[in-house]
Design a protein around this motif. Structure first.
Motif, short mmCIF file in Angstrom:
data_model
loop_
_atom_site.label_atom_id
_atom_site.label_comp_id
_atom_site.label_asym_id
_atom_site.label_seq_id
_atom_site.Cartn_x
_atom_site.Cartn_y
_atom_site.Cartn_z
N GLY A 227 9.68 9.49 4.20
CA GLY A 227 10.66 8.59 5.01
C GLY A 227 9.69 7.61 5.71
N VAL A 228 9.28 7.90 6.61
CA VAL A 228 9.14 6.22 7.57
C VAL A 228 8.35 5.05 5.72
CG1 VAL A 228 6.79 5.00 8.81
CG2 VAL A 228 8.15 7.39 9.29
N ALA A 229 7.23 5.54 5.04
CA ALA A 229 7.08 4.68 4.36
C ALA A 229 8.48 4.18 3.32
CB ALA A 229 6.37 5.28 3.33
N LEU A 230 9.16 5.11 3.35
CA LEU A 230 10.45 4.28 2.28
C LEU A 230 11.52 3.15 3.18
CD1 LEU A 230 11.69 7.15 0.34
CD2 LEU A 230 10.91 5.25 -0.34
N VAL A 231 11.12 3.84 4.73
CA VAL A 231 12.09 3.05 5.83
C VAL A 231 11.22 1.99 5.25
CG1 VAL A 231 12.63 2.60 7.91
CG2 VAL A 231 13.33 4.84 6.93
N ARG A 232 9.51 1.32 6.11
CA ARG A 232 8.55 0.88 5.65
C ARG A 232 9.79 -0.02 4.64
NH1 ARG A 232 7.00 -3.75 5.72
NH2 ARG A 232 4.98 -4.29 6.15
N LEU B 251 1.18 -1.55 -0.13
CA LEU B 251 -0.18 0.20 -0.28
C LEU B 251 1.01 1.60 -0.06
CD1 LEU B 251 -2.49 -1.05 2.48
CD2 LEU B 251 -3.13 -0.43 -0.09
N ASN B 252 2.38 0.98 0.68
CA ASN B 252 3.45 2.30 0.36
C ASN B 252 3.42 3.20 -1.28
OD1 ASN B 252 3.05 2.64 3.45
ND2 ASN B 252 5.06 0.31 3.47
N TRP B 253 3.67 2.54 -2.11
CA TRP B 253 3.51 2.07 -3.59
C TRP B 253 2.51 3.39 -3.98
CZ3 TRP B 253 8.49 2.34 -4.76
CH2 TRP B 253 9.48 2.19 -4.61
#
Length: 73
Positions: free
Chosen positions: A60-65, A27-29
């Motif tokens: 940033g948090v989404a990329l780390v996840r 879902l982050n994508w």
């Protein structure tokens, strides 16, 4: 521009909450990164630090996840 940036940042943050659940990292994508990037752009155009910071932190948090889940290498 500020209101659009804040709305996009808040929607991206809500999508990020769902994206933190295991097996929902994809879902982050779709629902987190595009609105967060648009929020950063609109926040930079309006020169509002709070809206830009919110969207940047969410992205940033989404990329780390995604990195922890193997979605970004």
């Amino acid at each position: 521009m500020r209101a659009i940036s804040l709305i996009l940042g808040i929607l991206a943050a809500l999508g990020l909450l769902l994206g933190m659940i295991p097996f929902f990292g994809w879902l982050n994508w779709i629902f987190v990164l595009p609105p967060a990037v648009l929020g950063v752009i609109f926040g930079a155009l309006s020169r509002d630090r709070s809206a830009t910071t919110l969207s940047a932190v969410v992205a940033g948090v989404a990329l780390v996840r995604l990195m922890l889940g193997g979605g970004v290498i």
